[in-house]
Design a protein around this motif. Structure first.
Motif, PDB file in Angstrom:
ATOM      1  N   LYS A 246       0.857  -1.193   0.000  1.00  0.00           N
ATOM      2  CA  LYS A 246       0.000   0.000   0.000  1.00  0.00           C
ATOM      3  C   LYS A 246       0.888   1.237   0.000  1.00  0.00           C
ATOM      4  O   LYS A 246       1.857   1.298   0.757  1.00  0.00           O
ATOM      5  CB  LYS A 246      -0.907   0.017   1.240  1.00  0.00           C
ATOM      6  CG  LYS A 246      -1.828   1.228   1.332  1.00  0.00           C
ATOM      7  CD  LYS A 246      -2.660   1.195   2.614  1.00  0.00           C
ATOM      8  CE  LYS A 246      -3.567   2.427   2.722  1.00  0.00           C
ATOM      9  NZ  LYS A 246      -4.315   2.445   4.000  1.00  0.00           N
ATOM     10  N   THR A 248       0.674   5.579  -0.008  1.00  0.00           N
ATOM     11  CA  THR A 248      -0.035   6.859   0.032  1.00  0.00           C
ATOM     12  C   THR A 248       0.985   7.944  -0.263  1.00  0.00           C
ATOM     13  O   THR A 248       2.043   7.982   0.371  1.00  0.00           O
ATOM     14  CB  THR A 248      -0.680   7.106   1.403  1.00  0.00           C
ATOM     15  OG1 THR A 248      -1.581   6.027   1.704  1.00  0.00           O
ATOM     16  CG2 THR A 248      -1.448   8.427   1.413  1.00  0.00           C
ATOM     17  N   SER A 307      -8.735  12.921  -2.926  1.00  0.00           N
ATOM     18  CA  SER A 307      -7.593  12.106  -3.308  1.00  0.00           C
ATOM     19  C   SER A 307      -7.921  11.377  -4.604  1.00  0.00           C
ATOM     20  O   SER A 307      -9.079  11.335  -5.031  1.00  0.00           O
ATOM     21  CB  SER A 307      -7.230  11.101  -2.212  1.00  0.00           C
ATOM     22  OG  SER A 307      -8.261  10.137  -2.052  1.00  0.00           O
ATOM     23  N   GLU A 308      -6.901  10.818  -5.199  1.00  0.00           N
ATOM     24  CA  GLU A 308      -7.097  10.126  -6.467  1.00  0.00           C
ATOM     25  C   GLU A 308      -6.138   8.944  -6.539  1.00  0.00           C
ATOM     26  O   GLU A 308      -4.979   9.048  -6.131  1.00  0.00           O
ATOM     27  CB  GLU A 308      -6.828  11.086  -7.630  1.00  0.00           C
ATOM     28  CG  GLU A 308      -7.273  10.559  -8.977  1.00  0.00           C
ATOM     29  CD  GLU A 308      -7.274  11.626 -10.048  1.00  0.00           C
ATOM     30  OE1 GLU A 308      -7.745  11.359 -11.163  1.00  0.00           O
ATOM     31  OE2 GLU A 308      -6.786  12.752  -9.776  1.00  0.00           O
ATOM     32  N   ARG A 309      -6.648   7.819  -7.028  1.00  0.00           N
ATOM     33  CA  ARG A 309      -5.793   6.642  -7.183  1.00  0.00           C
ATOM     34  C   ARG A 309      -5.139   6.705  -8.556  1.00  0.00           C
ATOM     35  O   ARG A 309      -5.805   6.723  -9.588  1.00  0.00           O
ATOM     36  CB  ARG A 309      -6.614   5.374  -7.016  1.00  0.00           C
ATOM     37  CG  ARG A 309      -5.764   4.134  -6.859  1.00  0.00           C
ATOM     38  CD  ARG A 309      -6.400   3.122  -5.897  1.00  0.00           C
ATOM     39  NE  ARG A 309      -5.498   2.025  -5.596  1.00  0.00           N
ATOM     40  CZ  ARG A 309      -4.566   2.069  -4.656  1.00  0.00           C
ATOM     41  NH1 ARG A 309      -4.417   3.156  -3.939  1.00  0.00           N
ATOM     42  NH2 ARG A 309      -3.788   1.033  -4.427  1.00  0.00           N
ATOM     43  N   TRP A 311      -1.503   5.627 -11.087  1.00  0.00           N
ATOM     44  CA  TRP A 311      -0.226   4.959 -11.332  1.00  0.00           C
ATOM     45  C   TRP A 311       0.837   6.049 -11.397  1.00  0.00           C
ATOM     46  O   TRP A 311       0.579   7.152 -11.881  1.00  0.00           O
ATOM     47  CB  TRP A 311      -0.282   4.159 -12.629  1.00  0.00           C
ATOM     48  CG  TRP A 311      -1.319   3.076 -12.598  1.00  0.00           C
ATOM     49  CD1 TRP A 311      -2.601   3.159 -13.023  1.00  0.00           C
ATOM     50  CD2 TRP A 311      -1.149   1.758 -12.060  1.00  0.00           C
ATOM     51  NE1 TRP A 311      -3.266   1.969 -12.794  1.00  0.00           N
ATOM     52  CE2 TRP A 311      -2.395   1.088 -12.209  1.00  0.00           C
ATOM     53  CE3 TRP A 311      -0.082   1.070 -11.485  1.00  0.00           C
ATOM     54  CZ2 TRP A 311      -2.581  -0.232 -11.800  1.00  0.00           C
ATOM     55  CZ3 TRP A 311      -0.272  -0.247 -11.088  1.00  0.00           C
ATOM     56  CH2 TRP A 311      -1.505  -0.878 -11.242  1.00  0.00           C
ATOM     57  N   GLN A 340       1.401   2.092  -7.941  1.00  0.00           N
ATOM     58  CA  GLN A 340       0.052   2.630  -7.804  1.00  0.00           C
ATOM     59  C   GLN A 340      -0.096   3.166  -6.381  1.00  0.00           C
ATOM     60  O   GLN A 340       0.347   2.525  -5.422  1.00  0.00           O
ATOM     61  CB  GLN A 340      -1.011   1.579  -8.080  1.00  0.00           C
ATOM     62  CG  GLN A 340      -2.419   2.163  -8.182  1.00  0.00           C
ATOM     63  CD  GLN A 340      -3.474   1.107  -8.481  1.00  0.00           C
ATOM     64  OE1 GLN A 340      -3.409   0.004  -7.963  1.00  0.00           O
ATOM     65  NE2 GLN A 340      -4.449   1.455  -9.300  1.00  0.00           N
ATOM     66  N   GLU A 342      -2.508   5.974  -3.587  1.00  0.00           N
ATOM     67  CA  GLU A 342      -3.547   6.938  -3.280  1.00  0.00           C
ATOM     68  C   GLU A 342      -2.852   8.289  -3.123  1.00  0.00           C
ATOM     69  O   GLU A 342      -2.013   8.458  -2.223  1.00  0.00           O
ATOM     70  CB  GLU A 342      -4.289   6.547  -2.007  1.00  0.00           C
ATOM     71  CG  GLU A 342      -5.578   7.289  -1.773  1.00  0.00           C
ATOM     72  CD  GLU A 342      -6.669   6.909  -2.778  1.00  0.00           C
ATOM     73  OE1 GLU A 342      -7.580   7.735  -2.978  1.00  0.00           O
ATOM     74  OE2 GLU A 342      -6.609   5.798  -3.353  1.00  0.00           O
TER      75      GLU A 342
END
Length: 363
Positions: A246, A248, A307-309, A311, A340, A342
């Protein structure tokens, strides 16, 4: 009576986990100094800081290490291990930076390479030092010593001792993370979460005033450039391709709505223990709160308002975009094992400031 005691034992056995205190969240801080974000994590009773690793960025690694050690002494937290990290970027250097500037224009901020501002600036001009100069801190040199172990090895050892439990909050260049991943290809996959303060998408000046205008120089013409990444783009790209479970990312974008004002500094000082308060009152105001956002978002993700996910990767071509952040939505990604994440674009600033004060002891 036996059956009653058994029933009570079973009842309390079932209920105990709900009553028990939650285990502390484990974190390693990877950064190039010692400031409010460190205080927030070290003072928060819900957090266990497993260690602090240093890296060159705003200052050289030896100076960052001394700052951290002295900060821990002042806080009475000398049990927290400190490991000094990479002194030099993987490939970038002061000479390469000067050559790049001759081709593409002056950088606003160069960190440890910085000798002077390109134009008058509200913030003080930092003293210039060489990477191996002896350190003499203005607030007394530490007696506490760093571990006799490089940061990359400390990161690997600690993460392997606590697999899938450790968050790394990286608020400086990503050199240590790149080295750790190269030494141990399983390293990234054993981390619980990586929080990066770095990169930039499209920040815009939000606040008024000279300090806000001065800091806007960093992105007004070059919105994808950010110092932490630009100092060691190769390390950042290597980290982007590692298999973190994960990620961020807090880019420059949300910081433009924040400022470490004298009023906020005093609020934090009043909330703090005396040694922490004294530390806070020595700080220079006027800076955006880059690293503070990263820590606050990790402590309470609900402060994120947008926020935006995406790559992501970072540009390592030695051209005008060297160190720029690269991002893609699903349909446009190059499929070259880019990362990738957040990506946090804005936060509730008032709630963040309250969270900072609470972490430092405000009731």
């Amino acid at each position: 009576m036996g059956r009653v005691l058994l029933a009570l034992a079973l009842l309390f056995g079932v209920m105990a986990p709900a009553w028990a205190a939650k285990p502390k969240r484990q974190v390693i801080i990877d950064d190039e100094g010692f400031a409010i974000p460190h205080l927030m994590l070290l003072e928060d009773p819900r957090v266990e800081v497993l260690g602090i690793t240093t890296v060159s960025g705003n200052v050289w690694a030896n100076r960052a290490t001394a700052m951290v050690l002295r900060g821990l002494e002042l806080l009475g937290r000398t049990e927290v291990p400190v490991a000094e990290g990479a002194t030099l970027p993987l490939l970038n250097s002061e000479a390469r930076t000067e050559r790049w500037e001759a081709l593409y224009g002056k950088l606003v901020w160069k960190g440890a390479f910085m000798k002077q501002w390109a134009e008058p600036t509200a913030q003080s001009t930092p003293p210039y030092h060489g990477p191996f100069e002896p350190v003499d801190l203005p607030w007394v040199n530490p007696k506490l010593k760093a571990l006799d172990e490089p940061a990359a090895q400390f990161l690997i050892r600690t993460v392997r001792a606590h697999p899938h439990a450790v968050t790394i909050i990286a608020s400086g260049p990503l050199t240590n993370l790149a080295l750790a991943q190269r030494l141990d290809p399983e390293f990234a996959s054993l981390v619980k979460e990586l929080v990066i303060m770095g990169g930039s998408l499209a920040p815009r000046q939000v606040l008024e005033g000279k300090s806000a205008s001065d800091f806007a120089r960093e992105f007004v013409n070059t919105p994808r450039r950010e110092f932490n990444i630009r100092f060691d783009p190769e390390a950042a790209s290597m980290a982007a391709h590692a298999p973190w479970p994960k990620v961020t990312i807090i880019p420059s974008d949300p910081s433009t709505a924040t400022q470490l004002s004298p009023t906020l500094l005093e609020r934090l000082a009043k909330a703090s223990r005396p040694p922490v308060a004294a530390f806070l009152r020595r700080m220079e105001p006027g800076f955006p709160m880059w690293d503070e956002i990263a820590v606050a978002v990790w402590l309470d993700p609900s402060i994120v308002t947008k926020s935006e996910r995406l790559w992501y990767d970072f540009n390592t071509d030695f051209g005008a975009g060297y160190g720029d952040m690269l991002t893609w939505h699903d349909a446009y990604r190059p499929h070259l094992d880019e990362g990738q994440a957040e990506v946090v674009l804005s936060v509730d600033v008032a709630r963040m400031e309250s969270l900072m004060a609470k972490a430092l002891g405000e009731h």
